[in-house]
Scaffold this active site. Structure first.
Site, PDB file in Angstrom:
ATOM      1  CG  ASN A   1     205.201 -40.758  82.109  1.00 20.22           C
ATOM      2  OD1 ASN A   1     205.652 -41.609  81.344  1.00 20.22           O
ATOM      3  ND2 ASN A   1     204.109 -40.057  81.835  1.00 20.22           N
TER       4      ASN A   1
ATOM      5  CE  LYS B   1     204.672 -36.771  80.272  1.00 18.52           C
ATOM      6  NZ  LYS B   1     203.978 -35.474  80.145  1.00 18.52           N
TER       7      LYS B   1
ATOM      8  CG  HIS C   1     199.655 -39.819  81.211  1.00 21.49           C
ATOM      9  ND1 HIS C   1     199.627 -38.717  80.378  1.00 21.49           N
ATOM     10  CD2 HIS C   1     200.561 -39.534  82.181  1.00 21.49           C
ATOM     11  CE1 HIS C   1     200.468 -37.807  80.834  1.00 21.49           C
ATOM     12  NE2 HIS C   1     201.051 -38.271  81.922  1.00 21.49           N
TER      13      HIS C   1
ATOM     14  CD  GLU D   1     201.493 -36.679  77.759  1.00 25.27           C
ATOM     15  OE1 GLU D   1     202.050 -35.648  78.175  1.00 25.27           O
ATOM     16  OE2 GLU D   1     202.070 -37.784  77.664  1.00 25.27           O
TER      17      GLU D   1
ATOM     18  CD  GLU E   1     197.643 -37.343  84.246  1.00 26.37           C
ATOM     19  OE1 GLU E   1     198.832 -37.104  84.023  1.00 26.37           O
ATOM     20  OE2 GLU E   1     196.919 -37.951  83.451  1.00 26.37           O
TER      21      GLU E   1
ATOM     22  N   GLY F   1     203.360 -30.165  81.727  1.00 23.22           N
ATOM     23  CA  GLY F   1     204.208 -29.659  80.658  1.00 23.22           C
ATOM     24  C   GLY F   1     204.003 -28.188  80.339  1.00 23.22           C
TER      25      GLY F   1
ATOM     26  CB  SER G   1     204.837 -28.530  86.462  1.00 19.05           C
ATOM     27  OG  SER G   1     204.398 -28.372  85.121  1.00 19.05           O
TER      28      SER G   1
END
Length: 251
Positions: free
Chosen positions: A11, A13, A96, A98, A168, A174, A213
């Site tokens: 990904n 992003k 996702h 985010e 996730e 992150g 991560s």
């Protein structure tokens, strides 16, 4: 049933211009070892056509980071599943963390996107997972499974290769913090059990990924767990060197 094939979904992003994406792919291909794992790049939509052309004939596939729930029409800024298919996409990430956080996407919205993707012929990678407060309360399993069920609402599949689930843990994205392999397996096993309940025998063969991560030093242990069938990789997906480390760790 044998363990599903390993999927390494990269990904990117909001990184890499179209020219940077093509340069990245050209750097990767000559060094990519033969592997039983599937490598797929989840790139910004504007990068997909160039990537598709550059990767043509290789074993590397591509996907989108989002997809509209609508087939077409007056939805300014949206990108449909048909558009993504036309430029060579195979996958589409939906839900996702985010997107859920920054764009207030509910699981109901995610379910609509997953249905649209699947109906058009894309494979939706449906993301679920908990934040730190939920985990600290010990409610991470129930919370994630509720999110899973809501995100699969109205979605019917005939075979296990029509969807992918990515677990996730939001607190490990992150942040440099990584769930242990045992943490990943705990949720992957719970997700697989829930999928079997929802989808019957088909659910047992669905790929369940871990995302948070992931890097070359931990991917083999994580993906070696019985119910973990690959990884959704963020930061480590941006450099060819680190991607090769991960692929080599899985060979």
């Amino acid at each position: 049933m044998s363990k599903p094939q390993t999927l390494l979904a990269l990904n990117w992003k909001m990184n890499k211009t179209p020219s940077q994406a093509v340069a990245w792919a050209r750097e990767l291909l000559p060094s990519l070892p033969a592997s039983s794992a599937v490598l797929a790049i989840m790139a910004p939509a504007i990068d997909l056509q160039g990537l598709s052309q550059t990767l043509q004939g290789s074993a590397v596939t591509i996907g989108a980071q989002d997809v509209s729930a609508h087939e077409s029409g007056a939805y300014t800024g949206e990108i449909s599943a048909a558009m993504l298919l036309d430029v060579g996409a195979k996958y589409a990430v939906v839900g996702h963390s985010e997107r859920r956080e920054y764009h207030a996407e509910s699981s109901q919205v995610v379910a609509g996107k997953a249905r649209a993707a699947k109906q058009a012929g894309l494979i939706p990678i449906i993301c679920v997972g908990e934040g730190l407060e939920v985990r600290e309360r010990g409610e991470h399993v129930a919370y994630t499974l509720d999110m899973l069920r809501e995100s699969l609402a109205g979605l019917t599949i005939a075979s296990a290769d029509q969807i992918v689930i990515a677990y996730e843990p939001v607190w490990a994205i992150g942040t440099g913090k990584t769930a242990t392999a045992a943490d990943a397996e705990e949720l992957a096993a719970a997700i697989r059990s829930a999928l079997s309940g929802l989808l019957g025998e088909v659910g047992a063969g669905v790929q369940v990924l871990y995302g948070g991560s992931v890097k070359g030093s931990n991917i083999a242990e994580i993906c070696g767990q019985p119910n973990v069938n690959g990884a959704l990789v963020g930061g480590a997906a941006l450099e060819v060197r680190s991607v090769l480390e991960m692929v080599n760790a899985l060979v």
